[in-house]
Design an enzyme around this catalytic site. Structure first.
Site, PDB file in Angstrom:
ATOM      1  N   LYS A 133       1.747   2.175  -5.155  1.00  0.00           N
ATOM      2  CA  LYS A 133       2.351   1.726  -6.447  1.00  0.00           C
ATOM      3  C   LYS A 133       1.388   2.028  -7.844  1.00  0.00           C
ATOM      4  O   LYS A 133       1.606   2.671  -8.721  1.00  0.00           O
ATOM      5  CB  LYS A 133       2.315   0.119  -6.369  1.00  0.00           C
ATOM      6  CG  LYS A 133       3.585  -0.193  -5.191  1.00  0.00           C
ATOM      7  CD  LYS A 133       3.455  -2.013  -5.171  1.00  0.00           C
ATOM      8  CE  LYS A 133       2.236  -2.435  -4.208  1.00  0.00           C
ATOM      9  NZ  LYS A 133       2.134  -1.848  -2.924  1.00  0.00           N
ATOM     10  N   GLY A 172      -4.869  -4.089  -3.915  1.00  0.00           N
ATOM     11  CA  GLY A 172      -5.658  -2.880  -3.964  1.00  0.00           C
ATOM     12  C   GLY A 172      -4.868  -1.828  -4.486  1.00  0.00           C
ATOM     13  O   GLY A 172      -3.944  -1.196  -3.580  1.00  0.00           O
ATOM     14  N   HIS A 173      -4.930  -1.463  -5.713  1.00  0.00           N
ATOM     15  CA  HIS A 173      -3.913  -0.529  -6.363  1.00  0.00           C
ATOM     16  C   HIS A 173      -4.890   0.727  -6.628  1.00  0.00           C
ATOM     17  O   HIS A 173      -5.819   0.651  -7.502  1.00  0.00           O
ATOM     18  CB  HIS A 173      -3.110  -0.916  -7.194  1.00  0.00           C
ATOM     19  CG  HIS A 173      -2.150  -1.958  -7.238  1.00  0.00           C
ATOM     20  ND1 HIS A 173      -1.365  -2.551  -7.965  1.00  0.00           N
ATOM     21  CD2 HIS A 173      -1.711  -2.437  -5.816  1.00  0.00           C
ATOM     22  CE1 HIS A 173      -0.669  -3.387  -7.309  1.00  0.00           C
ATOM     23  NE2 HIS A 173      -1.043  -3.530  -5.818  1.00  0.00           N
ATOM     24  N   GLN A 187       1.887  -5.929  -3.311  1.00  0.00           N
ATOM     25  CA  GLN A 187       2.514  -6.178  -1.975  1.00  0.00           C
ATOM     26  C   GLN A 187       3.621  -5.153  -1.835  1.00  0.00           C
ATOM     27  O   GLN A 187       3.822  -4.121  -2.439  1.00  0.00           O
ATOM     28  CB  GLN A 187       2.708  -7.409  -1.496  1.00  0.00           C
ATOM     29  CG  GLN A 187       1.299  -8.342  -1.476  1.00  0.00           C
ATOM     30  CD  GLN A 187       0.938  -8.614  -2.537  1.00  0.00           C
ATOM     31  OE1 GLN A 187       1.432  -9.508  -3.489  1.00  0.00           O
ATOM     32  NE2 GLN A 187      -0.508  -8.549  -2.857  1.00  0.00           N
ATOM     33  N   SER A 226       4.056  12.102   1.660  1.00  0.00           N
ATOM     34  CA  SER A 226       4.631  13.001   2.734  1.00  0.00           C
ATOM     35  C   SER A 226       3.695  14.433   2.938  1.00  0.00           C
ATOM     36  O   SER A 226       3.844  14.794   4.242  1.00  0.00           O
ATOM     37  CB  SER A 226       5.990  13.757   2.122  1.00  0.00           C
ATOM     38  OG  SER A 226       5.901  13.986   0.618  1.00  0.00           O
ATOM     39  N   ASP A 251       0.721  -1.197   0.020  1.00  0.00           N
ATOM     40  CA  ASP A 251      -0.128  -0.035  -0.124  1.00  0.00           C
ATOM     41  C   ASP A 251       0.810   1.344   0.109  1.00  0.00           C
ATOM     42  O   ASP A 251       0.543   2.379   0.514  1.00  0.00           O
ATOM     43  CB  ASP A 251      -0.777  -0.099   1.257  1.00  0.00           C
ATOM     44  CG  ASP A 251      -1.965  -1.329   1.173  1.00  0.00           C
ATOM     45  OD1 ASP A 251      -2.364  -1.531   0.297  1.00  0.00           O
ATOM     46  OD2 ASP A 251      -2.293  -1.640   2.266  1.00  0.00           O
ATOM     47  N   GLU A 252       2.110   1.254  -0.720  1.00  0.00           N
ATOM     48  CA  GLU A 252       2.570   2.584  -0.728  1.00  0.00           C
ATOM     49  C   GLU A 252       2.371   3.459  -1.597  1.00  0.00           C
ATOM     50  O   GLU A 252       2.763   4.572  -1.509  1.00  0.00           O
ATOM     51  CB  GLU A 252       4.250   1.853  -1.011  1.00  0.00           C
ATOM     52  CG  GLU A 252       5.046   0.876  -0.025  1.00  0.00           C
ATOM     53  CD  GLU A 252       4.883  -0.588  -0.523  1.00  0.00           C
ATOM     54  OE1 GLU A 252       3.834  -0.696  -1.231  1.00  0.00           O
ATOM     55  OE2 GLU A 252       5.367  -1.382   0.249  1.00  0.00           O
ATOM     56  N   GLY A 281      -0.048  13.851  -2.865  1.00  0.00           N
ATOM     57  CA  GLY A 281      -1.536  13.696  -2.783  1.00  0.00           C
ATOM     58  C   GLY A 281      -1.866  12.425  -3.671  1.00  0.00           C
ATOM     59  O   GLY A 281      -0.968  12.101  -4.341  1.00  0.00           O
TER      60      GLY A 281
HETATM   61  P1  GDP Z   1      -0.865   0.486  -3.497  1.00  0.00           P
HETATM   62  O1  GDP Z   1      -1.228  -0.843  -3.125  1.00  0.00           O
HETATM   63  O2  GDP Z   1       0.839   0.494  -3.310  1.00  0.00           O
HETATM   64  O3  GDP Z   1      -1.174   0.801  -5.175  1.00  0.00           O
HETATM   65  O4  GDP Z   1      -1.496   1.465  -2.728  1.00  0.00           O
HETATM   66  P2  GDP Z   1      -2.921   1.607  -2.267  1.00  0.00           P
HETATM   67  O5  GDP Z   1      -3.781   2.218  -3.218  1.00  0.00           O
HETATM   68  O6  GDP Z   1      -3.366   0.397  -1.492  1.00  0.00           O
HETATM   69  O7  GDP Z   1      -2.653   2.703  -1.016  1.00  0.00           O
HETATM   70  C1  GDP Z   1      -2.199   3.990  -1.072  1.00  0.00           C
HETATM   71  C2  GDP Z   1      -3.380   5.099  -0.698  1.00  0.00           C
HETATM   72  O8  GDP Z   1      -2.961   6.397  -0.751  1.00  0.00           O
HETATM   73  C3  GDP Z   1      -4.417   5.148  -1.825  1.00  0.00           C
HETATM   74  O9  GDP Z   1      -5.396   5.559  -1.231  1.00  0.00           O
HETATM   75  C4  GDP Z   1      -3.941   6.300  -2.717  1.00  0.00           C
HETATM   76  O10 GDP Z   1      -5.062   6.909  -3.247  1.00  0.00           O
HETATM   77  C5  GDP Z   1      -3.400   7.277  -1.644  1.00  0.00           C
HETATM   78  N1  GDP Z   1      -2.112   8.045  -2.067  1.00  0.00           N
HETATM   79  C6  GDP Z   1      -1.266   7.806  -2.713  1.00  0.00           C
HETATM   80  N2  GDP Z   1      -0.232   8.641  -2.898  1.00  0.00           N
HETATM   81  C7  GDP Z   1      -0.493   9.698  -2.099  1.00  0.00           C
HETATM   82  C8  GDP Z   1       0.107  10.949  -1.760  1.00  0.00           C
HETATM   83  O11 GDP Z   1       1.075  11.223  -1.984  1.00  0.00           O
HETATM   84  N3  GDP Z   1      -0.779  11.399  -0.718  1.00  0.00           N
HETATM   85  C9  GDP Z   1      -1.942  10.938  -0.104  1.00  0.00           C
HETATM   86  N4  GDP Z   1      -2.425  11.762   0.873  1.00  0.00           N
HETATM   87  N5  GDP Z   1      -2.515   9.854  -0.345  1.00  0.00           N
HETATM   88  C10 GDP Z   1      -1.771   9.133  -1.584  1.00  0.00           C
HETATM   89  P1  IMO Z   2      -1.016  -4.036  -2.484  1.00  0.00           P
HETATM   90  O1  IMO Z   2      -0.621  -4.682  -3.647  1.00  0.00           O
HETATM   91  C1  IMO Z   2      -1.013  -4.568   2.222  1.00  0.00           C
HETATM   92  C2  IMO Z   2      -0.820  -8.721   3.512  1.00  0.00           C
HETATM   93  C3  IMO Z   2      -2.043  -9.105   4.184  1.00  0.00           C
HETATM   94  C4  IMO Z   2      -1.547 -10.198   5.379  1.00  0.00           C
HETATM   95  C5  IMO Z   2      -0.473 -10.893   4.522  1.00  0.00           C
HETATM   96  C6  IMO Z   2      -0.943 -12.149   3.866  1.00  0.00           C
HETATM   97  O2  IMO Z   2      -2.278  -3.241  -2.313  1.00  0.00           O
HETATM   98  O3  IMO Z   2       0.169  -3.428  -1.441  1.00  0.00           O
HETATM   99  P2  IMO Z   2      -2.388 -12.877   1.719  1.00  0.00           P
HETATM  100  O4  IMO Z   2      -3.947 -12.658   1.455  1.00  0.00           O
HETATM  101  O5  IMO Z   2      -1.510 -12.083   0.727  1.00  0.00           O
HETATM  102  O6  IMO Z   2      -1.983 -14.116   1.938  1.00  0.00           O
HETATM  103  O7  IMO Z   2      -1.809 -12.034   3.084  1.00  0.00           O
HETATM  104  O8  IMO Z   2       0.136  -9.918   3.516  1.00  0.00           O
HETATM  105  N1  IMO Z   2      -1.231  -8.250   2.220  1.00  0.00           N
HETATM  106  C7  IMO Z   2      -1.054  -6.857   1.810  1.00  0.00           C
HETATM  107  N2  IMO Z   2      -0.832  -5.884   2.819  1.00  0.00           N
HETATM  108  N3  IMO Z   2      -0.896  -4.438   0.617  1.00  0.00           N
HETATM  109  C8  IMO Z   2      -1.211  -5.542  -0.017  1.00  0.00           C
HETATM  110  O9  IMO Z   2      -0.985  -5.470  -1.495  1.00  0.00           O
HETATM  111  C9  IMO Z   2      -1.425  -6.717   0.583  1.00  0.00           C
HETATM  112  N4  IMO Z   2      -1.659  -8.135  -0.167  1.00  0.00           N
HETATM  113  C10 IMO Z   2      -1.464  -8.939   1.027  1.00  0.00           C
HETATM  114  O10 IMO Z   2      -2.747  -8.176   4.887  1.00  0.00           O
HETATM  115  O11 IMO Z   2      -0.919  -9.520   6.314  1.00  0.00           O
HETATM  116 MG    MG Z   3      -2.895  -1.452  -1.920  1.00  0.00          MG
END
Ligand code: GDP
Ligand code: IMO
Ligand code: MG
Length: 421
Positions: free
Chosen positions: A16, A40-41, A222, A330, A13-14, A411
């Protein structure tokens, strides 16, 4: 032309998805190399928000091809839901999305096994996403899996054999499998949808494209700290999330990898169980969660929050061979008076800077404290506008991590992205 890789350096969830979308216009192919609908991207642009799970994040810009690689595990029911949601918003992917014949299928019984194994673990649950990821990769490794290419040959026979073996296991655990018929119904509807797409030998497709000079971006799911080999085992996912996963998950040789973009948040989050040395159980942790809307994009689970962990980040950068860093979110720290970064761990009275084998117990993070910038940065458009304290934070991180930060995200929107020289 070498294949560039973009991956998460923390616990997922960085951000990506956002950055893959931002970089997409530079690429002719975007390919997911591991994971499945546990991902979940999130992408935001033009006032719209999309959450992608199995589909690569390169679908919204340009006319490129997107590939679901052999390293991915695919659930047809969730795939259908994802595709239909995209169709509703005017995005038809039939000609642009290719699926590897070697990608493994997540079966309905894999999801039941995921729930079954989790409940059997009692207090030591992994906290999985419940999407059948672990059992599917287990069947892949134990050579019992079903692949996308199998859909075309004697599928029903193979499916029934695996299902009956899974049911035997579920019976041994006395797991209630009565929901299976309704899950199966949706699953087979999903399978029909999946068949509308082109199945390819993606390793040939990608290597040929690379030889022809096409630019390819491999998208990770991940994060490095969830890697099956190097993450905080057993609290990890079931695939290789590190850069090497792009080689096995797409069939690209190591010599064919170019840039490795490593993404990290300006702080740290984690969902599910497992060690998290810099986790905050106080108001600061709550503030990070509130400001950053840190709730899972798939499960809605609140994410655990804490300060940035440079011991873990340096480890991830080493494993991935990161060539460029990308710092996300940030802006979430914009109101903070002070900011902390963990520069080392104290274990048994000793200072440790190499990420240790046992991260479970007795780790005390050693922090460097810095002045916050206390400036709203969300509307800034160039690095010249950055406040002094934020520049100091960037310089500090680059010095500690030894890699240039080339992109800063301020953002969730596509536009809130700053490229640095
Ligand atoms: P991913 O799994 O690495 O693609 O990341 P996720 O989508 O699961 O989680 C990142 C969350 O942060 C999402 O809700 C994005 O819309 C949000 N997001 C991404 N970049 C930024 C940012 O620079 N600032 C803020 N406030 N939110 C961001
Ligand atoms: P994205 O691509 C954050 C975590 C789960 C659990 C562990 C194992 O959005 O960054 P699994 O269902 O893969 O066997 O679960 O990994 N996990 C994630 N955490 N972002 C994800 O994907 C994740 N995919 C799995 O919460 O701790
Ligand atoms: Mg995610």
């Amino acid at each position: 032309m070498k294949v560039d890789v973009l991956l998460g350096l923390q616990w997922g969830d960085e951000g990506k998805g956002k950055i893959v979308d931002v970089l997409t216009p530079e690429y002719e192919i975007v390919a997911r190399f591991q994971g499945g609908p546990n991902a979940g991207h999130t992408l935001e642009f033009d006032g719209q928000k999309y959450v992608l799970r199995s589909v690569p994040s390169g679908i919204f810009q340009g006319n490129n091809k997107n590939i679901i690689g052999n390293g991915v595990v695919l659930d047809p029911a969730l795939f259908k839901a994802e595709i239909e949601a995209l169709e509703k918003t005017g995005h038809d992917l039939k000609k642009r999305l290719l699926i590897s014949k070697k990608a493994h299928l997540i079966l309905p019984t894999h999801c039941l096994l995921d729930a079954c194994y989790e409940s059997a673990k009692g207090n030591s649950k992994i906290g999985t996403t419940g999407k059948g990821i672990g059992p599917t990769y287990t069947d892949k490794v134990s050579r019992n899996g079903l692949r996308v290419g199998d859909i075309l040959h004697n599928f029903d026979e193979k499916y029934e054999a695996i299902k009956s073996r899974h049911l035997q296991i579920l019976t041994q655990y006395r797991f209630d499998a009565s929901s299976l018929p309704s899950i199966e119904k949706k699953w087979f509807e999903g399978l029909a949808k999946l068949k509308e797409f082109e199945f390819v030998d993606s390793e040939h497709y990608i290597n040929k494209a690379s030889r022809e000079g096409k630019k390819i971006l491999a998208e990770g799911a991940q994060g490095t700290m969830l890697d099956i080999d190097f993450g905080s085992y057993p609290y990890v996912t079931s695939s290789n999330t590190i850069a090497a996963g792009a080689c096995t998950g797409l069939g690209v040789p190591p010599s064919g990898i170019g840039e490795v973009y490593g993404i990290f948040k300006a702080y740290c989050t984690r969902v599910g169980s497992g060690p998290f040395p810099t986790e905050l159980h106080d108001e600061t942790g709550d503030l990070l969660r509130d400001n950053g809307h840190e709730y899972g994009s798939v499960t809605g689970r609140p994410r655990r929050c804490g300060w940035i962990d440079l011991v873990a980040l340096r480890y991830a950068i080493m494993l991935d061979g990161v060539t460029q860093l990308i710092m996300m979110k940030s802006d979430v720290l914009d109101t903070f008076e002070t900011i902390k970064a963990c520069v080392a761990y104290e274990i048994d009275g000793k200072q440790v800077t190499d990420f240790p084998f046992d991260v479970e117990n007795g780790i005390k993070p050693i922090y460097k404290e810095m002045k916050g910038w206390q400036t709203d940065m969300t509307k800034m458009t160039s690095e010249e506008q950055f406040p002094e304290a934020f520049r100091a934070y960037i310089s500090f991180l680059e010095k500690e991590l030894g890699v240039h930060i080339s992109i800063i995200s301020l953002g969730p929107d596509r536009e809130q992205t700053i490229f640095r020289k």
